[in-house]
Design a protein around this motif. Structure first.
Motif, mmCIF file in Angstrom:
data_model
loop_
_atom_site.group_PDB
_atom_site.id
_atom_site.type_symbol
_atom_site.label_atom_id
_atom_site.label_comp_id
_atom_site.label_asym_id
_atom_site.label_seq_id
_atom_site.Cartn_x
_atom_site.Cartn_y
_atom_site.Cartn_z
ATOM 1 N N GLY A 18 -2.735 60.515 -56.779
ATOM 2 C CA GLY A 18 -2.829 60.070 -55.833
ATOM 3 C C GLY A 18 -1.282 59.543 -54.594
ATOM 4 O O GLY A 18 -0.405 59.659 -55.354
ATOM 5 N N ALA A 19 -1.809 59.488 -53.603
ATOM 6 C CA ALA A 19 -0.015 59.099 -53.160
ATOM 7 C C ALA A 19 -0.543 57.302 -51.910
ATOM 8 O O ALA A 19 -1.810 57.068 -51.956
ATOM 9 C CB ALA A 19 -0.609 60.043 -51.918
ATOM 10 N N HIS A 27 4.896 58.999 -63.263
ATOM 11 C CA HIS A 27 6.175 60.287 -62.425
ATOM 12 C C HIS A 27 5.978 59.677 -60.964
ATOM 13 O O HIS A 27 4.712 59.481 -60.639
ATOM 14 C CB HIS A 27 6.077 61.399 -63.400
ATOM 15 C CG HIS A 27 7.005 61.633 -62.916
ATOM 16 N ND1 HIS A 27 8.829 62.042 -63.056
ATOM 17 C CD2 HIS A 27 6.862 62.650 -61.193
ATOM 18 C CE1 HIS A 27 8.282 62.824 -62.398
ATOM 19 N NE2 HIS A 27 8.550 63.474 -61.330
ATOM 20 N N MET A 28 6.691 59.856 -60.281
ATOM 21 C CA MET A 28 5.846 59.498 -59.131
ATOM 22 C C MET A 28 8.033 60.852 -57.635
ATOM 23 O O MET A 28 8.381 60.797 -58.567
ATOM 24 C CB MET A 28 6.398 58.507 -58.122
ATOM 25 C CG MET A 28 7.756 57.322 -58.515
ATOM 26 S SD MET A 28 7.282 55.856 -57.971
ATOM 27 C CE MET A 28 7.618 56.375 -56.276
ATOM 28 N N GLY A 29 7.746 61.042 -56.652
ATOM 29 C CA GLY A 29 8.260 61.852 -56.064
ATOM 30 C C GLY A 29 7.874 61.215 -54.150
ATOM 31 O O GLY A 29 6.837 60.396 -54.377
ATOM 32 N N ILE A 30 8.650 61.658 -53.563
ATOM 33 C CA ILE A 30 8.290 61.568 -51.994
ATOM 34 C C ILE A 30 8.008 63.136 -51.436
ATOM 35 O O ILE A 30 8.964 63.937 -51.300
ATOM 36 C CB ILE A 30 9.850 60.918 -51.638
ATOM 37 C CG1 ILE A 30 10.435 60.388 -52.411
ATOM 38 C CG2 ILE A 30 9.301 61.041 -50.036
ATOM 39 C CD1 ILE A 30 12.073 59.228 -51.861
ATOM 40 N N TYR A 31 6.714 62.315 -50.964
ATOM 41 C CA TYR A 31 6.055 63.638 -50.331
ATOM 42 C C TYR A 31 6.917 64.487 -48.972
ATOM 43 O O TYR A 31 8.218 63.431 -47.963
ATOM 44 C CB TYR A 31 4.894 63.430 -49.592
ATOM 45 C CG TYR A 31 4.422 64.298 -48.895
ATOM 46 C CD1 TYR A 31 4.572 65.783 -50.180
ATOM 47 C CD2 TYR A 31 4.055 64.665 -47.647
ATOM 48 C CE1 TYR A 31 3.576 66.880 -49.523
ATOM 49 C CE2 TYR A 31 3.195 65.958 -47.191
ATOM 50 C CZ TYR A 31 3.054 67.051 -48.018
ATOM 51 O OH TYR A 31 2.427 68.041 -47.461
ATOM 52 N N VAL A 66 3.921 59.894 -54.299
ATOM 53 C CA VAL A 66 3.097 60.957 -54.482
ATOM 54 C C VAL A 66 3.641 60.517 -55.709
ATOM 55 O O VAL A 66 3.938 60.366 -56.508
ATOM 56 C CB VAL A 66 3.424 62.768 -54.363
ATOM 57 C CG1 VAL A 66 2.912 62.987 -53.289
ATOM 58 C CG2 VAL A 66 4.956 63.110 -54.978
ATOM 59 N N PHE A 67 2.515 59.779 -56.939
ATOM 60 C CA PHE A 67 2.287 59.715 -57.938
ATOM 61 C C PHE A 67 1.682 60.119 -58.525
ATOM 62 O O PHE A 67 0.064 61.013 -58.782
ATOM 63 C CB PHE A 67 0.960 58.239 -58.132
ATOM 64 C CG PHE A 67 2.510 56.989 -57.345
ATOM 65 C CD1 PHE A 67 2.775 56.491 -58.359
ATOM 66 C CD2 PHE A 67 2.185 56.857 -55.911
ATOM 67 C CE1 PHE A 67 3.749 55.873 -57.600
ATOM 68 C CE2 PHE A 67 2.248 56.468 -55.654
ATOM 69 C CZ PHE A 67 3.680 54.815 -56.213
ATOM 70 N N TYR A 68 1.751 60.464 -60.307
ATOM 71 C CA TYR A 68 1.303 61.577 -61.313
ATOM 72 C C TYR A 68 1.019 60.492 -62.621
ATOM 73 O O TYR A 68 1.620 59.917 -63.112
ATOM 74 C CB TYR A 68 2.473 62.872 -61.398
ATOM 75 C CG TYR A 68 2.727 63.773 -60.157
ATOM 76 C CD1 TYR A 68 1.753 65.169 -60.153
ATOM 77 C CD2 TYR A 68 3.725 63.056 -59.246
ATOM 78 C CE1 TYR A 68 1.681 65.378 -59.076
ATOM 79 C CE2 TYR A 68 3.405 64.363 -58.225
ATOM 80 C CZ TYR A 68 2.628 65.090 -58.272
ATOM 81 O OH TYR A 68 2.992 66.342 -57.229
ATOM 82 N N GLN A 69 0.151 61.659 -63.087
ATOM 83 C CA GLN A 69 0.160 61.290 -64.867
ATOM 84 C C GLN A 69 0.643 61.926 -65.424
ATOM 85 O O GLN A 69 -0.136 62.780 -66.050
ATOM 86 C CB GLN A 69 -1.321 61.040 -65.201
ATOM 87 C CG GLN A 69 -1.297 60.103 -66.354
ATOM 88 C CD GLN A 69 -3.291 59.140 -66.915
ATOM 89 O OE1 GLN A 69 -4.038 58.737 -65.938
ATOM 90 N NE2 GLN A 69 -4.025 61.085 -66.886
ATOM 91 N N THR A 70 1.746 61.374 -66.696
ATOM 92 C CA THR A 70 2.552 62.501 -67.310
ATOM 93 C C THR A 70 2.065 62.710 -68.658
ATOM 94 O O THR A 70 1.197 63.009 -69.043
ATOM 95 C CB THR A 70 3.859 63.168 -67.043
ATOM 96 O OG1 THR A 70 4.828 61.363 -66.884
ATOM 97 C CG2 THR A 70 3.936 63.396 -64.976
#
Length: 342
Positions: free
Chosen positions: A336-337, A301-305, A290-294
């Motif tokens: 988005g993912a 930024h990103m992480g794992i769902y 999962v991606f983020y605009q920070t």
């Protein structure tokens, strides 16, 4: 280019260690020059119209060398282009206003000379308590590598003593509460020498367009999602460290890279690299990215769902943690993912 291993070795004694990135853009100016080099070395053909952290570093380095006279803002505008062209002209480079491989390498070389060349004039040994111009030269050189964090006051006090000891320890020298010729020479020669791997921009518009960085090759492989999740959760509580990619400390993409390397999957080092090398998905599944605009436009930024609207990531405040995608901060920044192709 500074190797990742060298970053990890030096960062434990640097201004960057434990730096809270609540205002991320300010970090790139406050970081010590060698760590700035690591940021700049990831850039490819910086040019007019771009806006990112690499431009911040470029502007700052140009300002330190008295070419850029405006506030550092990360906007590659006409003043940044003018400053870069002036630097290129003075150092017999192709004057095209593009920070290509040769320009970046030369910029780092000139900055290194500014910080380290004065060491060559030091002939005497020094012990704590002494002061003078030579001590200032040593402080400045240690500041270049991130060891000295205080004011350049020319006093061999506790801060200078600590910086010297840390440098000696990291470079396999005998730890002594003194500065001798051997230590000075080691500081001078400590500059990483691996060339910066960026793409040099040609002078013609046609050639320059052809030299634009190519998309990262899409990753196609197989892996166990459950093993990925198990590994990721085992790292909860690991502190956040900018540039970190080991259990001693992670940044967000370093965490992702480490988890997937444990499964034999090689990913890019930055959030943008991983975004470019993975395929988009419309319906989230456990193990997706999962991606983020920070702090800047685009994925940063990103992480794992994990399912149930939760994701695991290396957060700036709490290190590796599980967060709720539904809270306003993450919900407003979600872009988005994607997932690794299998």
């Amino acid at each position: 280019m500074l190797q990742t291993g060298n970053v990890q070795q030096v960062v434990k004694h640097s201004m960057a260690y434990g730096f809270l990135l609540s205002q991320p853009f300010s970090f790139y100016v406050d970081a010590y020059p060698v760590l700035q080099n690591e940021v700049l070395s990831q850039a490819q053909n910086l040019k007019y119209g771009q806006h990112n952290e690499s431009v911040i570093v470029l502007q700052y380095k140009l300002s330190q060398l008295n070419y850029f006279k405006q506030p550092v803002d990360g906007e590659f505008g006409i003043r940044t282009e003018y400053a870069l062209k002036s630097f290129q002209k003075d150092h017999h480079l192709t004057v095209n206003g593009v920070a290509n491989q040769k320009t970046i390498t030369t910029l780092m070389k000139i900055e290194r000379k500014k910080y380290l060349q004065p060491l060559k004039s030091i002939k005497n040994d020094y012990v704590p308590g002494e002061q003078g111009e030579d001590i200032t030269k040593i402080q400045k050189a240690l500041q270049y590598f991130g060891y000295y964090k205080g004011e350049l006051d020319g006093i061999y006090g506790p801060l200078t003593d600590k910086a010297i000891i840390n440098f000696q320890e990291d470079h396999g020298l005998e730890v002594k509460k003194s500065i001798n010729e051997k230590t000075v020479n080691e500081i001078y020669e400590a500059e990483p020498t691996e060339p910066v791997k960026t793409v040099e921009a040609p002078t013609s518009n046609t050639e320059q367009k052809e030299a634009e960085p190519k998309p990262v090759k899409k990753q196609t492989t197989s892996y166990s999602v459950s093993s990925v999740i198990t590994t990721a959760k085992s790292l909860i509580g690991t502190p956040y460290v900018w540039g970190g990619e080991s259990p001693g400390g992670f940044d967000c993409s370093g965490f992702i890279q480490y988890v997937y390397q444990s499964q034999g999957i090689k990913l890019g080092r930055t959030v943008s690299d991983i975004w470019n090398a993975t395929k988009p998905v419309s319906n989230l599944s456990v193990g997706d990215f999962v991606f983020y605009q920070t702090y800047k436009a685009g994925p940063s930024h990103m992480g794992i769902y994990l399912g149930n609207n939760q994701f695991i990531h290396a957060g700036e405040s709490n290190g590796v943690e599980i967060s709720d995608m539904g809270i306003s901060y993450w919900k407003e920044r979600y872009i988005g993912a994607k997932r690794v192709a299998q």
